[in-house]
Structures are given as C-alpha cells and as structure tokens.
Motif scaffolding. Structure first.
Motif, PDB file in Angstrom:
ATOM      1  N   PRO A   1      66.985  66.613  16.894  1.00  0.00           N
ATOM      2  CA  PRO A   1      66.030  66.627  15.774  1.00  0.00           C
ATOM      3  C   PRO A   1      66.328  67.713  14.743  1.00  0.00           C
ATOM      4  O   PRO A   1      66.077  67.508  13.550  1.00  0.00           O
ATOM      5  CB  PRO A   1      64.678  66.875  16.475  1.00  0.00           C
ATOM      6  CG  PRO A   1      64.878  66.370  17.865  1.00  0.00           C
ATOM      7  CD  PRO A   1      66.290  66.727  18.200  1.00  0.00           C
ATOM      8  N   ILE A   2      66.877  68.847  15.190  1.00  0.00           N
ATOM      9  CA  ILE A   2      67.222  69.896  14.230  1.00  0.00           C
ATOM     10  C   ILE A   2      68.393  69.447  13.368  1.00  0.00           C
ATOM     11  O   ILE A   2      68.438  69.725  12.158  1.00  0.00           O
ATOM     12  CB  ILE A   2      67.539  71.207  14.976  1.00  0.00           C
ATOM     13  CG1 ILE A   2      66.310  71.682  15.746  1.00  0.00           C
ATOM     14  CG2 ILE A   2      68.005  72.285  14.021  1.00  0.00           C
ATOM     15  CD1 ILE A   2      66.517  72.950  16.534  1.00  0.00           C
ATOM     16  N   VAL A   3      69.351  68.744  13.979  1.00  0.00           N
ATOM     17  CA  VAL A   3      70.449  68.163  13.198  1.00  0.00           C
ATOM     18  C   VAL A   3      69.891  67.180  12.173  1.00  0.00           C
ATOM     19  O   VAL A   3      70.340  67.138  11.017  1.00  0.00           O
ATOM     20  CB  VAL A   3      71.463  67.479  14.137  1.00  0.00           C
ATOM     21  CG1 VAL A   3      72.483  66.685  13.325  1.00  0.00           C
ATOM     22  CG2 VAL A   3      72.171  68.505  15.006  1.00  0.00           C
ATOM     23  N   ILE A   4      68.906  66.385  12.587  1.00  0.00           N
ATOM     24  CA  ILE A   4      68.270  65.443  11.654  1.00  0.00           C
ATOM     25  C   ILE A   4      67.552  66.209  10.549  1.00  0.00           C
ATOM     26  O   ILE A   4      67.580  65.807   9.378  1.00  0.00           O
ATOM     27  CB  ILE A   4      67.295  64.523  12.405  1.00  0.00           C
ATOM     28  CG1 ILE A   4      68.058  63.625  13.375  1.00  0.00           C
ATOM     29  CG2 ILE A   4      66.495  63.662  11.433  1.00  0.00           C
ATOM     30  CD1 ILE A   4      67.177  62.738  14.222  1.00  0.00           C
TER      31      ILE A   4
ATOM     32  N   PHE B   1      75.053  53.340  11.060  1.00  0.00           N
ATOM     33  CA  PHE B   1      75.892  54.430  10.555  1.00  0.00           C
ATOM     34  C   PHE B   1      75.242  55.788  10.820  1.00  0.00           C
ATOM     35  O   PHE B   1      75.906  56.730  11.281  1.00  0.00           O
ATOM     36  CB  PHE B   1      76.135  54.237   9.058  1.00  0.00           C
ATOM     37  CG  PHE B   1      76.806  55.400   8.392  1.00  0.00           C
ATOM     38  CD1 PHE B   1      78.160  55.622   8.560  1.00  0.00           C
ATOM     39  CD2 PHE B   1      76.073  56.291   7.611  1.00  0.00           C
ATOM     40  CE1 PHE B   1      78.784  56.708   7.958  1.00  0.00           C
ATOM     41  CE2 PHE B   1      76.691  57.372   6.999  1.00  0.00           C
ATOM     42  CZ  PHE B   1      78.049  57.581   7.180  1.00  0.00           C
ATOM     43  N   ALA B   2      73.935  55.895  10.529  1.00  0.00           N
ATOM     44  CA  ALA B   2      73.228  57.158  10.761  1.00  0.00           C
ATOM     45  C   ALA B   2      73.203  57.510  12.244  1.00  0.00           C
ATOM     46  O   ALA B   2      73.379  58.682  12.617  1.00  0.00           O
ATOM     47  CB  ALA B   2      71.805  57.062  10.211  1.00  0.00           C
ATOM     48  N   TRP B   3      72.992  56.515  13.106  1.00  0.00           N
ATOM     49  CA  TRP B   3      72.950  56.737  14.545  1.00  0.00           C
ATOM     50  C   TRP B   3      74.287  57.278  15.055  1.00  0.00           C
ATOM     51  O   TRP B   3      74.325  58.282  15.783  1.00  0.00           O
ATOM     52  CB  TRP B   3      72.580  55.428  15.240  1.00  0.00           C
ATOM     53  CG  TRP B   3      72.524  55.480  16.732  1.00  0.00           C
ATOM     54  CD1 TRP B   3      72.037  56.512  17.499  1.00  0.00           C
ATOM     55  CD2 TRP B   3      72.945  54.469  17.655  1.00  0.00           C
ATOM     56  NE1 TRP B   3      72.126  56.191  18.835  1.00  0.00           N
ATOM     57  CE2 TRP B   3      72.682  54.950  18.949  1.00  0.00           C
ATOM     58  CE3 TRP B   3      73.500  53.210  17.495  1.00  0.00           C
ATOM     59  CZ2 TRP B   3      72.979  54.196  20.085  1.00  0.00           C
ATOM     60  CZ3 TRP B   3      73.781  52.465  18.616  1.00  0.00           C
ATOM     61  CH2 TRP B   3      73.529  52.952  19.889  1.00  0.00           C
ATOM     62  N   CYS B   4      75.387  56.637  14.662  1.00  0.00           N
ATOM     63  CA  CYS B   4      76.711  57.096  15.110  1.00  0.00           C
ATOM     64  C   CYS B   4      77.014  58.499  14.586  1.00  0.00           C
ATOM     65  O   CYS B   4      77.572  59.345  15.306  1.00  0.00           O
ATOM     66  CB  CYS B   4      77.786  56.110  14.649  1.00  0.00           C
ATOM     67  SG  CYS B   4      77.662  54.475  15.398  1.00  0.00           S
ATOM     68  N   THR B   5      76.634  58.748  13.336  1.00  0.00           N
ATOM     69  CA  THR B   5      76.868  60.080  12.765  1.00  0.00           C
ATOM     70  C   THR B   5      76.075  61.144  13.505  1.00  0.00           C
ATOM     71  O   THR B   5      76.595  62.232  13.822  1.00  0.00           O
ATOM     72  CB  THR B   5      76.487  60.081  11.277  1.00  0.00           C
ATOM     73  OG1 THR B   5      77.223  59.068  10.599  1.00  0.00           O
ATOM     74  CG2 THR B   5      76.777  61.432  10.650  1.00  0.00           C
ATOM     75  N   LEU B   6      74.805  60.843  13.803  1.00  0.00           N
ATOM     76  CA  LEU B   6      73.961  61.814  14.495  1.00  0.00           C
ATOM     77  C   LEU B   6      74.425  62.033  15.932  1.00  0.00           C
ATOM     78  O   LEU B   6      74.315  63.146  16.457  1.00  0.00           O
ATOM     79  CB  LEU B   6      72.507  61.353  14.469  1.00  0.00           C
ATOM     80  CG  LEU B   6      71.828  61.410  13.100  1.00  0.00           C
ATOM     81  CD1 LEU B   6      70.452  60.765  13.157  1.00  0.00           C
ATOM     82  CD2 LEU B   6      71.717  62.848  12.616  1.00  0.00           C
ATOM     83  N   ILE B   7      74.933  60.986  16.586  1.00  0.00           N
ATOM     84  CA  ILE B   7      75.491  61.164  17.929  1.00  0.00           C
ATOM     85  C   ILE B   7      76.651  62.153  17.881  1.00  0.00           C
ATOM     86  O   ILE B   7      76.728  63.099  18.683  1.00  0.00           O
ATOM     87  CB  ILE B   7      75.956  59.816  18.504  1.00  0.00           C
ATOM     88  CG1 ILE B   7      74.752  58.953  18.895  1.00  0.00           C
ATOM     89  CG2 ILE B   7      76.841  60.030  19.734  1.00  0.00           C
ATOM     90  CD1 ILE B   7      75.127  57.562  19.363  1.00  0.00           C
ATOM     91  N   LEU B   8      77.554  61.944  16.935  1.00  0.00           N
ATOM     92  CA  LEU B   8      78.720  62.821  16.810  1.00  0.00           C
ATOM     93  C   LEU B   8      78.307  64.259  16.511  1.00  0.00           C
ATOM     94  O   LEU B   8      78.752  65.207  17.181  1.00  0.00           O
ATOM     95  CB  LEU B   8      79.641  62.280  15.711  1.00  0.00           C
ATOM     96  CG  LEU B   8      80.925  63.070  15.457  1.00  0.00           C
ATOM     97  CD1 LEU B   8      81.815  63.044  16.693  1.00  0.00           C
ATOM     98  CD2 LEU B   8      81.671  62.499  14.247  1.00  0.00           C
ATOM     99  N   LEU B   9      77.435  64.445  15.516  1.00  0.00           N
ATOM    100  CA  LEU B   9      77.020  65.795  15.138  1.00  0.00           C
ATOM    101  C   LEU B   9      76.221  66.474  16.246  1.00  0.00           C
ATOM    102  O   LEU B   9      76.379  67.678  16.488  1.00  0.00           O
ATOM    103  CB  LEU B   9      76.189  65.734  13.857  1.00  0.00           C
ATOM    104  CG  LEU B   9      76.919  65.283  12.593  1.00  0.00           C
ATOM    105  CD1 LEU B   9      75.952  65.199  11.423  1.00  0.00           C
ATOM    106  CD2 LEU B   9      78.067  66.230  12.263  1.00  0.00           C
TER     107      LEU B   9
END
Length: 667
Positions: free
Chosen positions: A577-580, A600-608
């Motif tokens: 959530p902090i990354v978000i 796209f957002a889900w994959c990016t957030l998983i990676l980050l």
C-alpha cells in the motif's frame, strides 16, 4: 461591460478546452470534458460579486488583455480538463503568479490553476455556482456542505515540514545503509571469520539467507510456499483494484458497473479470501511447535510458549516499525504532488495512534485508524496468542478439543450474524459498502478466527496421518489415507472437489452484485459460510501432497524460487500500500481505467512491491531476525558435548538422571 468581458473568455475556453479531446485517444469509457458553460458560470460568478475581491479583480485584468498574459495561459494549461483530472500541479506552482486549488466533492475531484490573488476565502464565495455547474455536468446531486476547496501546496508544506522525527528517521536509515555497505566490503575482501556485526549486515549473506533452498523439516510442507505466493498475488490484485480509486480516474463509476456485470472477475471482488488463506496457513504452521512441545516435552511447554510469543513479536516488529516511520516521516517528502485525502489522513492518524499498531491492537481500537491494511497482522498475532490453548486441548483429547474449537466457531458465527443484522452489512459492490463493514466486522478477530482454527485442526490431522501403522490412529484418517494412496485417482477426487468448492465460493458474489434486492438474512448466511467453505476446498487440495501423495504438486508449488519469494511476503504485504501511495502521489493527471489498465498496474505493483520488500528485508529484517536468533541460541546452547548430553540445552535436559537430579534440587 459584463458581456464584453465574457466574450473573450468564451473564445479562449473554446480554443483551450477543445485540445484535450483532440489529443486524447478514444476510450471504451467516455468521461465528459468540462463544457464551456461550466467555465462561463465560474467566470461570471466571480465577476458578478456584489463586492469584488482581489480574485475577481485579477480575472478582470486578465480578460481585458488575454492574449499577452502569462497568468491566463497558465490557468488554461494547468487546470484539469475532466472530472477527476487534477491538472498539472507542478506546472501551476512552479510559476509564482498562479495558485493551485483542488475542488473536492464526495464523488470526484478537480484541479484548478488560478491567479495568485484567488485565495480560499475569495473563491469560497462562488462555491454555490460551481456546485450547480458540476451537478449539471455529472447528472448527480452534490451535497454542497461536503464540497471543499483545498490549497494543496499549503497542506503539503505542513505535511512535509521538516521535524525532528524526519531528521532522526533519515539519519538512522543512512546509518543502517552505511553499516551494510561497510560490512559488505569487509565481508567480500576478508574471507576469514568475520565479526558477528559483519555477518549480520553483510548484504550478500542476507541475500543468501533469503534465496536458500528447501529448509522445511518435512519437504512436503514446501508446497505452502507456492500457496503463499499465489495468495499474495491475489492480495496485491485486490489492493490494485481497491486503491486505484485513490488516483484520479475519469470513468470510475462506469468501470465499477462493468466489474459488477463480469462473472469471470468475481475473483477480484472476493480477493479478501486470500487473507483467509493466510490465516489458514498461519494456524497450521503456528501449531507445529506447540504440538511437539505438548506431545513430547510437556514439562517444558510453558517456556516454549513464552519464548514463542517473544520470538513472534520481535520478528514482526522491525518491518512494522519501518513501515510506520516511513509513512509518517518518509512519505511526506512527496509534497510536490497533490496528496489524496486518504493518504493525508493516514499520515496524520499514524502520528497520533501508531502505538496501537505496535501493540497489535489497531483492529480493536478504530479511532484515528493508522495503516488500515495492518488489521491482518494484529489479528494474526492475537490468534497466535490463543493457538497454544487450542493445540493443548487437542493433544489432551481430540473430542474435547474439537468441541472447544466448534464452540468458538459457533460464537464467531453468532457474532457475525448479530453484527450483520444490527448494522445492515453487506459486501456486495452493487450497494455502497459503508465503513461499518470494515470497522465493525471485517477486521474483528471474533469474526475472522474460523480459518485460523481450521489451520490448527488441519495441522493436527496432518500429524496424526504421519503416524505409523502400528501407532494409535483414527480409523477415519486411516480410511482417508488408504483411499488416497491405494487408488491412483483418489488424490484427483480431492483436487476436483476442492477446486469445485473454491470456484463456487468465489463466484456466488456475482449473483449478489447483479440481483441486489436480496434479503439481509441471505447476505448473513453467505458471509458465515463462504469463507469456511473456501478454506475447506483449499485443505482438500493440500491434504494429498502434505501426506506424500502429490509429488507433482509438491515439485511445482515447492519450487525453491517460490520459497525465496515466500520469505518476503510479510514485507510485500506491509509495503505494497505504501508503494501504491507513491504511485498515487505521482499521479499528475487522470486516466481511463479498465481491466487492461488494472493488469498493467497489478504487474507493476507486484514488481515494485517485491523489489522494495527484498531491499528492506535485506537491510533491516534479516539483521534483526538473525540477531534475535543468535540471542536465543545463546540461551539454549548445549551445556555439554559428551555422548550422553550432546543435544542437551539449558531448557531441554536429555539424560533422565539429570532430570531427576533437577527435581531433587527444586525440592
């Protein structure tokens, strides 16, 4: 005079506000561009005040000479062009002649760049006219009392004000990073035995600990690593859909309607089941040491329980502290962007109620809620405190233990039913889910304990199934194990039954979303059954591999790569959530959301999230955890290395004669 002023204003708005429609590609969902009539209403309302203020006077100067005025250009360029478009915050505040104001309603926000003379007090006089214009545009009634103008730059300056806490936080971070770098250099160039400090903070050593291969006592239990990874991806999917509303979105309501009508996206709406999967796994794994303590060394069970409590709390503390401190002192560094209201309230609330999170009581004290997503950590720790009691009762008498656990489940069902009926709760997105669902039910331990108890019971059945043929074993468990082992298709029956139950539990929500005129009793029945049913399906799938009858599933889900990713799930859950919040903080303009955008957002957030978790775990959690392990090992170190006492510790005496001697000393 007013008509002369309005004419050039209309011409400029026609020119400037038609550009976004030309530049933006067509989308499946269409959000209306703010029409000319809205800005005409805004301008006329400002100029027609009975007592003209500095804002109206500045507008008058601009409109008398519009083509050569940089202020007017900034106003047009940096103002949001659609509902939920925050405009260009940085572009507006980088000029000393304009001020950025955010218009916030319960349904949407709008960023407006105005002349510097337009303060909150002066533009507050035209609030009724603005609200009427927005009502005409959105087609929805807007409560004027809930509409507010926000001076974002001023608020961000308050949030980002350098305090003693900021200095200390970043100084400690810099110190930890420096120690880690120095320890890594020493460890790489000095291959001899290094000091304990170097071993704790050496980055390569900590990475080796995270990427180590299989290390479970029973290799079959490595299947849990893959389950944890799948469940964590599911949690991140739910967070992506949930927190996307924090960023400016043009078509949020349309996308919500599309999501409701999609049968195949029911897994998104039931992503909270991933938390129940983690409760189930946590109950299973937590019960293992207590089972052996009560079964093999009951005389030392009290010390084992107390030591486990201390170890559990101290292991969770470093990353939890980091997340809290970073939210309070690190995140406000994003003060060059407009913060979402939820982010600002989280930062402010944590400065007043952070200690409830440290004490794992934030799920019971819901005033000034800080880091809402840590409700799971509080519940998990509270369940852990209760788990020795349930394991002890099961070990003493399975029938009594099952009765006690069944009574607890019944109490949880009754609590859920009462809360659902009293507050009229529901989890269907077709109805606006109010805050009571989260604060009164969703985060309460007495409503969420059932999956954890199922994990404890599943662990007991697993231990009983491991017993040899000559040992006392339940006849039912014998027949179940024979059904799985002696028939090649037996395990597939369990797999198919489990998948079917899980599928039904996940997709029933579709009918609640699309047929919202259901009785409250039906919603209550659904809530008290679909979570235990889903976990029962998970247990059916996991039972064959953990008793040694699902080699293919163990090899896949127990892959060493899944083990490495599974070791950082705690950090991923805390930091996601902090990354978000970071991505929300850097959202300058609005976007059209859809399933492709969400993927796209889900994959990016998983990676980050995983990258940030590996970094923080390597620098903070690993040194703290292994320092704690070293301290506990020094307490339990062997007191002798003779053949009779090779495994003896100060807590566990091996030799029977020494046990008798210890008893005599106590007398």
């Amino acid at each position: 005079m007013k008509s002369l002023i309005t004419l050039p204003l209309l011409e400029l708005f026609v020119c400037c506000f038609s550009l976004p429609d030309i530049l933006k590609p067509s989308q499946h969902f269409n959000s209306p561009t703010l029409p000319l009539s809205f800005y005409q209403r805004l301008a006329n309302s400002t100029l027609q005040l009975e007592a003209p203020n500095n804002c109206s006077k500045s507008f008058l100067k601009l409109l008398l000479n519009p083509l050569s005025n940089q202020v007017l250009v900034n106003v047009f360029l940096f103002t949001g062009k659609r509902l939920n478009d925050l405009g260009d915050y940085r572009g507006c505040i980088n000029h000393t002649i304009t001020r950025y104001i955010q218009l916030k309603t319960p349904s949407f926000s709008l960023g407006i760049c105005l002349p510097l003379e337009c303060t909150l007090e002066s533009i507050g006089q035209i609030k009724p006219a603005v609200v009427r214009g927005l009502e005409e545009l959105s087609g929805a009634e807007i409560n004027e009392s809930l509409t507010e103008w926000i001076d974002v730059r001023k608020e961000n300056e308050v949030l980002g004000e350098i305090r003693t806490g900021n200095i200390i936080f970043f100084a400690v971070l810099a110190l930890i990073l420096t120690i880690s770098v120095v320890a890594t250099v020493i460890d790489q160039f000095n291959k001899c035995e290094n000091t304990k400090l170097v071993q704790l903070f050496s980055i390569p050593r900590n990475l080796d600990r995270l990427f180590v291969g299989r290390n479970a006592v029973d290799p079959n239990l490595e299947v849990f690593n893959g389950v944890k990874l799948i469940a964590m991806f599911w949690v991140l999917c739910g967070h992506t859909y949930l927190y996307d509303s924090l960023s400016p979105t043009y078509n949020l309501q349309q996308f919500k309607a599309k999501l409701l009508g999609s049968f195949h996206h029911s897994f998104v709406k039931t992503s909270s089941l991933a938390g129940d999967v983690f409760f189930f796994l946590s109950g299973f794994l937590a019960a293992i040491p207590f089972y052996f303590a009560f079964k093999r060394t009951p005389q030392h069970s009290r010390s084992v329980v107390l030591a486990s409590y201390l170890r559990r709390y101290l292991r969770q503390l470093p990353l939890l502290l980091f997340a809290l401190l970073f939210l309070m002192y690190g995140l406000p560094a994003l003060r060059n962007r407009p913060f979402h209201e939820d982010v600002k309230s989280d930062i402010n609330n944590c400065s007043h109620s952070w200690f409830w999170n440290i004490l794992h009581l934030n799920n019971l004290v819901t005033t000034n809620r800080c880091m809402d997503w840590t409700w799971y950590i509080a519940n998990d720790f509270q369940f852990y405190l209760l788990s020795p009691f349930f394991v002890w009762v099961l070990v003493k008498s399975f029938s009594v233990g099952a009765l006690v656990m069944g009574g607890t489940v019944v109490a949880s069902i009754v609590s859920t039913s009462i809360l659902y009926s009293y507050y009229g709760l529901h989890m269907s997105l077709a109805k606006d889910v109010d805050d009571n669902y989260f604060t009164k039910f969703y985060i309460k331990p007495y409503c969420r304990i059932t999956p954890y108890l199922m994990g404890i019971l599943f662990q007991y059945l697993y231990q009983e199934a491991k017993k040899g043929e000559d040992e006392d074993k339940s006849p039912l468990l014998k027949r179940i194990k024979e059904f799985i082992t002696k028939r090649e298709w037996g395990k597939y029956v369990f797999y198919l039954a489990g998948l079917g139950i899980m599928y039904i539990s996940m997709h029933v929500i579709y009918f609640f979303d699309n047929y919202p005129n259901y009785h409250q009793a039906l919603a209550t029945l659904y809530e008290i059954t679909f979570r235990p049913a889903f976990i029962f399906g998970v247990s059916l799938i996991l039972y064959p591999p953990i008793i040694g009858c699902g080699e293919t599933l163990v090899d896949f889900l127990g892959h060493p790569a899944f083990g490495s990713l599974g070791r950082v799930t705690y950090g991923v859950y805390l930091l996601n959530p902090i990354v978000i919040y970071f991505t929300v903080g850097y959202s300058v303009t609005g976007h059209f959301t859809g399933h492709s955008w969400m993927l796209f957002a889900w994959c990016t957030l998983i990676l980050l999230s995983y990258i940030s978790s590996y970094v923080v775990t390597c620098l903070i959690e690993c040194p703290a955890v292994f320092a704690l392990k070293s301290c506990l090992d020094s307490i339990r170190k062997p007191v002798s290395y003779t053949h009779l006492r090779a495994h003896e510790t100060s807590l566990h005496l091996v030799c029977r004669l020494l046990l008798e001697k210890k008893k005599k000393k106590k007398k």
